[in-house]
Design a protein around this motif. Structure first.
Motif, PDB file in Angstrom:
ATOM      1  N   LYS A 387      47.473  26.681  34.632  1.00 45.48           N
ATOM      2  CA  LYS A 387      46.681  27.223  34.256  1.00 45.48           C
ATOM      3  C   LYS A 387      45.230  26.738  35.115  1.00 45.48           C
ATOM      4  N   GLU A 388      45.191  27.353  36.523  1.00 51.27           N
ATOM      5  CA  GLU A 388      43.820  27.317  37.492  1.00 51.27           C
ATOM      6  C   GLU A 388      43.345  28.696  37.349  1.00 51.27           C
ATOM      7  N   PRO A 389      41.907  29.699  36.827  1.00 52.90           N
ATOM      8  CA  PRO A 389      41.620  30.821  36.516  1.00 52.90           C
ATOM      9  C   PRO A 389      41.901  31.340  38.728  1.00 52.90           C
ATOM     10  N   ASP A 390      42.211  32.866  38.363  1.00 49.47           N
ATOM     11  CA  ASP A 390      42.690  32.920  39.941  1.00 49.47           C
ATOM     12  C   ASP A 390      41.241  34.030  39.660  1.00 49.47           C
ATOM     13  N   ALA A 391      40.141  33.741  39.679  1.00 46.67           N
ATOM     14  CA  ALA A 391      39.179  35.311  39.286  1.00 46.67           C
ATOM     15  C   ALA A 391      39.518  36.275  41.051  1.00 46.67           C
ATOM     16  N   ALA A 392      39.699  35.157  41.873  1.00 43.36           N
ATOM     17  CA  ALA A 392      39.782  36.626  43.041  1.00 43.36           C
ATOM     18  C   ALA A 392      40.933  38.018  42.456  1.00 43.36           C
ATOM     19  N   LEU A 393      41.986  37.001  42.199  1.00 42.24           N
ATOM     20  CA  LEU A 393      43.595  37.854  42.402  1.00 42.24           C
ATOM     21  C   LEU A 393      43.183  39.302  40.507  1.00 42.24           C
ATOM     22  N   THR A 394      42.019  38.759  39.807  1.00 44.01           N
ATOM     23  CA  THR A 394      41.652  39.527  39.187  1.00 44.01           C
ATOM     24  C   THR A 394      40.081  40.692  39.166  1.00 44.01           C
ATOM     25  N   ALA A 395      39.052  40.635  40.133  1.00 46.83           N
ATOM     26  CA  ALA A 395      38.886  41.226  41.123  1.00 46.83           C
ATOM     27  C   ALA A 395      39.500  42.099  41.288  1.00 46.83           C
ATOM     28  N   ALA A 396      40.839  42.059  42.737  1.00 44.36           N
ATOM     29  CA  ALA A 396      41.570  42.860  43.652  1.00 44.36           C
ATOM     30  C   ALA A 396      42.151  43.576  42.488  1.00 44.36           C
ATOM     31  N   VAL A 397      42.616  42.761  41.964  1.00 38.34           N
ATOM     32  CA  VAL A 397      43.645  43.877  40.927  1.00 38.34           C
ATOM     33  C   VAL A 397      42.451  44.923  40.307  1.00 38.34           C
ATOM     34  N   ALA A 398      41.685  44.866  39.517  1.00 37.10           N
ATOM     35  CA  ALA A 398      41.114  45.823  38.909  1.00 37.10           C
ATOM     36  C   ALA A 398      40.513  46.273  40.095  1.00 37.10           C
ATOM     37  N   LYS A 399      39.853  46.051  41.206  1.00 33.28           N
ATOM     38  CA  LYS A 399      39.330  47.028  42.116  1.00 33.28           C
ATOM     39  C   LYS A 399      40.833  47.970  42.411  1.00 33.28           C
ATOM     40  N   LYS A 400      41.719  47.544  43.074  1.00 32.26           N
ATOM     41  CA  LYS A 400      42.617  48.717  43.376  1.00 32.26           C
ATOM     42  C   LYS A 400      43.329  49.689  42.275  1.00 32.26           C
ATOM     43  N   CYS A 401      42.698  49.197  40.922  1.00 33.68           N
ATOM     44  CA  CYS A 401      43.142  50.117  39.678  1.00 33.68           C
ATOM     45  C   CYS A 401      42.239  51.058  39.391  1.00 33.68           C
ATOM     46  N   HIS A 402      40.667  50.369  39.666  1.00 35.40           N
ATOM     47  CA  HIS A 402      39.090  51.887  40.279  1.00 35.40           C
ATOM     48  C   HIS A 402      40.133  52.508  41.026  1.00 35.40           C
ATOM     49  N   GLU A 403      40.108  52.354  42.270  1.00 33.80           N
ATOM     50  CA  GLU A 403      40.727  53.525  43.707  1.00 33.80           C
ATOM     51  C   GLU A 403      41.800  54.143  43.215  1.00 33.80           C
ATOM     52  N   GLN A 404      42.601  54.058  42.105  1.00 38.93           N
ATOM     53  CA  GLN A 404      43.443  54.518  41.855  1.00 38.93           C
ATOM     54  C   GLN A 404      43.133  55.709  40.759  1.00 38.93           C
ATOM     55  N   GLY A 405      42.200  55.754  39.905  1.00 40.26           N
ATOM     56  CA  GLY A 405      40.852  56.187  39.158  1.00 40.26           C
ATOM     57  C   GLY A 405      41.453  55.917  37.532  1.00 40.26           C
ATOM     58  N   VAL A 437      49.812  51.980  36.126  1.00 42.50           N
ATOM     59  CA  VAL A 437      48.999  51.224  37.683  1.00 42.50           C
ATOM     60  C   VAL A 437      48.393  50.361  37.625  1.00 42.50           C
ATOM     61  N   LEU A 438      47.967  49.868  36.347  1.00 45.12           N
ATOM     62  CA  LEU A 438      48.002  48.006  36.458  1.00 45.12           C
ATOM     63  C   LEU A 438      49.429  47.527  36.746  1.00 45.12           C
ATOM     64  N   GLY A 439      50.414  47.495  36.888  1.00 44.85           N
ATOM     65  CA  GLY A 439      51.174  47.006  37.561  1.00 44.85           C
ATOM     66  C   GLY A 439      51.730  46.938  38.028  1.00 44.85           C
ATOM     67  N   GLN A 440      51.117  47.969  39.067  1.00 45.39           N
ATOM     68  CA  GLN A 440      51.583  49.075  40.519  1.00 45.39           C
ATOM     69  C   GLN A 440      50.632  47.562  40.837  1.00 45.39           C
ATOM     70  N   ALA A 441      49.183  47.765  40.556  1.00 43.45           N
ATOM     71  CA  ALA A 441      48.454  46.575  41.161  1.00 43.45           C
ATOM     72  C   ALA A 441      48.715  45.066  41.382  1.00 43.45           C
ATOM     73  N   PHE A 442      49.670  44.604  40.463  1.00 41.95           N
ATOM     74  CA  PHE A 442      49.803  43.550  40.719  1.00 41.95           C
ATOM     75  C   PHE A 442      50.992  43.233  41.794  1.00 41.95           C
ATOM     76  N   ALA A 443      51.473  44.270  41.144  1.00 36.66           N
ATOM     77  CA  ALA A 443      53.099  44.572  42.612  1.00 36.66           C
ATOM     78  C   ALA A 443      52.618  44.258  43.468  1.00 36.66           C
ATOM     79  N   GLU A 444      51.555  44.636  44.262  1.00 37.37           N
ATOM     80  CA  GLU A 444      51.074  45.163  45.468  1.00 37.37           C
ATOM     81  C   GLU A 444      50.307  43.921  46.121  1.00 37.37           C
ATOM     82  N   LEU A 445      49.183  43.061  44.580  1.00 38.07           N
ATOM     83  CA  LEU A 445      48.579  42.285  45.149  1.00 38.07           C
ATOM     84  C   LEU A 445      48.960  40.804  44.839  1.00 38.07           C
ATOM     85  N   ALA A 446      49.320  40.482  44.459  1.00 34.05           N
ATOM     86  CA  ALA A 446      50.314  38.985  43.048  1.00 34.05           C
ATOM     87  C   ALA A 446      51.167  38.403  44.661  1.00 34.05           C
TER      88      ALA A 446
END
Length: 446
Positions: A387-405, A437-446
């Motif tokens: 249950k350790e928070p992963d702020a870095a992955l959260t920010a990366a997923v959000a950034k990837k979604c933003h890049e994809q509109g 798009v959110l799911g694709q971001a996780f697939a690429e980054l998680a």
């Protein structure tokens, strides 16, 4: 003439990389003119918006899953809001209700009495922002009870003014370096099912909070306890069933004013008019803002008539509070919610989105929790197997979604929650595409 935005294509369309050249040019101007402390999630500048999309100055059309932080619940430039605002602007823009009043203010107060929880006699006072409403709710509670202490809970967010910073739990970026803060504000544990001890019920979580308050403050010293029925910036935390009701009953038993901060969760957002309605809880005071006026600045404190009337004449108000144009927008927004069935639509959005998010969770070990109600949904991201928070992955997923509109927002005390706040008028197709798009971001980054 009615101005609408229905000509904006309701589809994601990227004509340039984000940000495009026109947004980059505006960003350069911004850096010279706007204070650095005012940040933005997206690097694009908006030209038009409507329905479930935002169009930028380069012609890119983005899926909006943020609603300006739960403000454009009825969509941007909703026709009834535009009509009401245009008519009001043509009539008059300001007189100050404290000088020469007008019907629009009264009409909004009547609507608030009708829609907020409970069938008791209610009255309202109108303001400009959620933080201003919270400050005035505290003023009213202190005046009515003659007590000073105010209790907030862990992970709370109530605003950025001095008093509301004291109520807000998260230090960075909201509190760091801005103290000293208002006194006589205390904090107790909340109900956070994902992080509470396994098996803890809402009633047990409430008794934990009550015990802390009674030991460290004393019930007879407390003017008010303020709680977001679903916490916003703290992580879209839905308390366990029974938590709010137990706290509310304790308040009633001890003469404490129970304030529900519904600034983010109110006005159809959660699949009920107010999040308290899901638990059958009737607050003494309710603070509202954000979704109330379709994008114009308006806020309110609504509560039991005897509490609202306890303050002396002139003790509440403000130059712009209940501005007539904002009131007209609120009447248009509320009419839209009622006529277009947006309470039910929020429940439909929950059903569609939650099914997709739970499928994503099943295939993504980094998603620790899926939660929320209506069009107020979130996923909490952790290190797999913990249950350790992963702020870095959260920010990366959000950034990837933003890049994809796709506009998504993050939140959470630990910076590890992605929150979804689509306009309730968004189409199923746009919502589904945004989630893909959110799911694709996780697939690429998680």
């Amino acid at each position: 003439m009615t101005v609408t935005t229905t000509d904006i294509p309701q589809r994601r369309e990227l004509k340039t990389a984000l940000p495009g050249p026109n947004s980059q040019a505006l960003a350069a101007r911004r850096s010279q003119a706007v204070a650095a402390g005012v940040s933005s999630t997206m690097p694009v500048f908006v030209a038009r918006a409507g329905g479930g999309v935002i169009e930028d100055v380069d012609g890119n059309v983005l899926i909006d899953l943020g609603s300006g932080i739960a403000v454009t619940t009825v969509g941007n430039s909703a026709p009834r809001v535009v009509d009401q605002v245009q008519q009001q602007v043509a009539d008059f823009t300001h007189t100050c209700f404290m000088i020469s009043p007008y019907e629009e203010y009264v009409a909004v107060a009547e609507k608030l009495a009708e829609l907020t929880p409970g069938d008791h006699a209610k009255k309202s006072a109108l303001f400009n922002s959620g933080a201003e409403a919270v400050e005035n709710a505290i003023k009213i509670a202190r005046y009515a009870t003659g007590r000073q202490a105010v209790v907030a809970v862990d992970h709370a967010y109530h605003g950025r003014t001095n008093l509301t910073m004291a109520l807000t739990a998260k230090a960075m970026p909201y509190k760091k370096g801005f103290g000293p803060f208002a006194s006589d504000v205390y904090r107790v544990p909340t109900s956070y099912p994902f992080r509470d001890p396994e098996g803890m019920t809402g009633e047990q979580a409430a008794q934990r909070a009550i015990g802390t308050a009674e030991k460290t403050i004393g019930a007879d010293q407390i003017a008010a306890i303020i709680i977001e029925p679903i916490q916003g910036e703290g992580g879209f935390i839905v308390p366990a069933p029974g938590f709010l009701a137990t706290i509310a009953q304790w308040c009633t038993d001890n003469g404490i004013v129970f304030i529900a901060d519904e600034v983010q969760s109110g006005f159809a957002r959660t699949g009920a008019w107010f999040a308290c309605d899901h638990e059958g809880v009737v607050p003494d005071l309710v603070t509202t803002a954000k979704g109330i006026a379709g994008g114009l600045p308006l806020a309110a404190v609504t509560g039991r008539a005897e509490l609202m009337d306890s303050v002396h004449a002139g003790g509440l108000g403000g130059t712009y509070g209940g501005n007539p144009v904002a009131c007209a927008a609120a009447l248009g927004a509320i009419e839209t919610m009622q006529s277009d069935g947006l309470v039910a639509r929020a429940a439909e959005i929950e059903q569609l989105a939650t099914a997709t998010l739970r499928q994503l969770q099943a295939s993504t070990p980094a998603i620790g929790d899926v939660r929320g109600r209506g069009g107020m949904l979130a996923i909490e991201i952790v290190k797999p197997g913990t249950k350790e928070p992963d702020a870095a992955l959260t920010a990366a997923v959000a950034k990837k979604c933003h890049e994809q509109g796709v506009i998504i927002l993050t939140c959470g005390t630990y910076g590890n929650v992605i929150r979804l706040l689509p306009p309730l008028v968004i189409s199923d197709e746009l919502l589904t595409e945004g989630l893909q798009v959110l799911g694709q971001a996780f697939a690429e980054l998680a």
